[in-house]
Design an enzyme around this catalytic site. Sequence first.
Site, PDB file in Angstrom:
ATOM      1  N   HIS A 101     -19.074   3.232   5.262  1.00 53.49           N
ATOM      2  CA  HIS A 101     -20.370   3.102   4.580  1.00 53.49           C
ATOM      3  C   HIS A 101     -20.277   2.257   3.312  1.00 53.49           C
ATOM      4  O   HIS A 101     -21.297   1.901   2.729  1.00 53.49           O
ATOM      5  CB  HIS A 101     -20.969   4.481   4.280  1.00 53.49           C
ATOM      6  N   ASP A 127      -3.657  -2.474   3.570  1.00 57.56           N
ATOM      7  CA  ASP A 127      -5.037  -2.938   3.405  1.00 57.56           C
ATOM      8  C   ASP A 127      -5.671  -2.972   4.792  1.00 57.56           C
ATOM      9  O   ASP A 127      -5.170  -3.651   5.692  1.00 57.56           O
ATOM     10  CB  ASP A 127      -5.041  -4.346   2.785  1.00 57.56           C
ATOM     11  N   ARG A 179     -12.278   8.264   6.891  1.00 56.27           N
ATOM     12  CA  ARG A 179     -13.274   9.139   6.282  1.00 56.27           C
ATOM     13  C   ARG A 179     -13.980   8.412   5.140  1.00 56.27           C
ATOM     14  O   ARG A 179     -13.371   7.956   4.180  1.00 56.27           O
ATOM     15  CB  ARG A 179     -12.611  10.413   5.745  1.00 56.27           C
ATOM     16  N   ASP A 203      -3.076   3.718   2.370  1.00 54.98           N
ATOM     17  CA  ASP A 203      -4.035   3.243   1.379  1.00 54.98           C
ATOM     18  C   ASP A 203      -3.405   2.035   0.692  1.00 54.98           C
ATOM     19  O   ASP A 203      -2.269   1.672   1.006  1.00 54.98           O
ATOM     20  CB  ASP A 203      -4.399   4.345   0.369  1.00 54.98           C
TER      21      ASP A 203
END
Length: 396
Positions: free
Chosen positions: A302, A282, A298, A262
């Site tokens: 979206h 990144d 995950r 992350d």
Amino acid sequence: MDVSQLLSSINVITSSGQLATADPQQRAQLSRACDQLKSLCESPLEKTIQLLFAGHQAIAIRLAIDLKLFDVITSRSSEASDGIFTLQHVLADVKADPKLILRIMKFLASMGILEQPSTDTFKPTAFASAYVSASPLSAAVIHFTHFLTFISRLPEYFDTKGWKNPENLEDSPFSFALGTQSRYFDYLSSKPYYQTAFNTVMASSYRRSEKNWFDFFPVEEKLKLENPSDVLLVDVGGCQGEDLYTFKKKFPNLPGRLVLQDLPHVIEAGKIPNGIEGQGYDFFDEQPVKNARAYYLRNVLHDWPDKQVVEILSRVREAMNSQSLLLVEEKAMPETDVPLMAAVGDMSMMVSFSAAERTKKEYECLFNQAGLRLTGFWKPEDASEMQPALFEATLF
């Protein structure tokens, strides 16, 4: 059964207390049946009124949350044997105009969140405790009522943009509403009250799937490694590593390293579980872990328009070898009969990021654009409409 008999049966059930013994699944089924019955009974005018004034109700709850009114109500009602409290009890702990507090509480009573036995006495229903400050539902109210600020500008946005589907991250409905090119997450970081509410909502158990992806994906068949020094699974954008930690607990003897990626500040601020390697990264940059057995994303894609989704997928594809798998967990929108909450989620992605909740075909198209081939689509047979699917992709 004629209408009078049906009405009589409904009244018997609602007054008998029978529903108190219903389990969550039964309650959900009954709720859906009631929604269907209500839709058959209400007129277009009644439907319109319900839709138009839903915002007023949400804001009434939000005002009470901001005042910590539910905390006071819960505390004061617990002091009385009958649960009844007076306006004067509340005034001692809530710093606001008494007339305003009374108006808010009367509104809450009209919604069934409070009862009002007399002019200045009230009693909480079972709903009131759901909105105390420590509840994730109170955070949800703060977050989504704030989000209405941006949604309300959609008509102006589309009128200005010629009614084109948003596809530019720098020109989202959110940035239009705020009059800035600031991105949604950057904006949230400057608003601690709303950032805290957002974080609480995202971490809430209400958002977790009924089943983890590895409960219905053939892990031991698909994720085999001979050398334990090789990387088994990379969780790209995995926050604090909850998914990897749960995966490791279920498959403690599966050989291979587990890597959590992350942004650097997320990794540095978190407590990475033992046995998991944290790595600041990144996902628009070159993927530093090469040839892993699987890469997992995950609820990442979206949040991004198509262009950025292809870029993210491409970075993974560049690091994969012929044995690597890409596993993407996202909701797959149905082609028809879209559930209401799925439609709400899609609009939220559109407003925030010029992004979308996508169908299986749309994701497959994006995989192909990134040089990947969809080789599997996994979902439990008994999955609800809120259960995300797992997409499996490999190199062409």
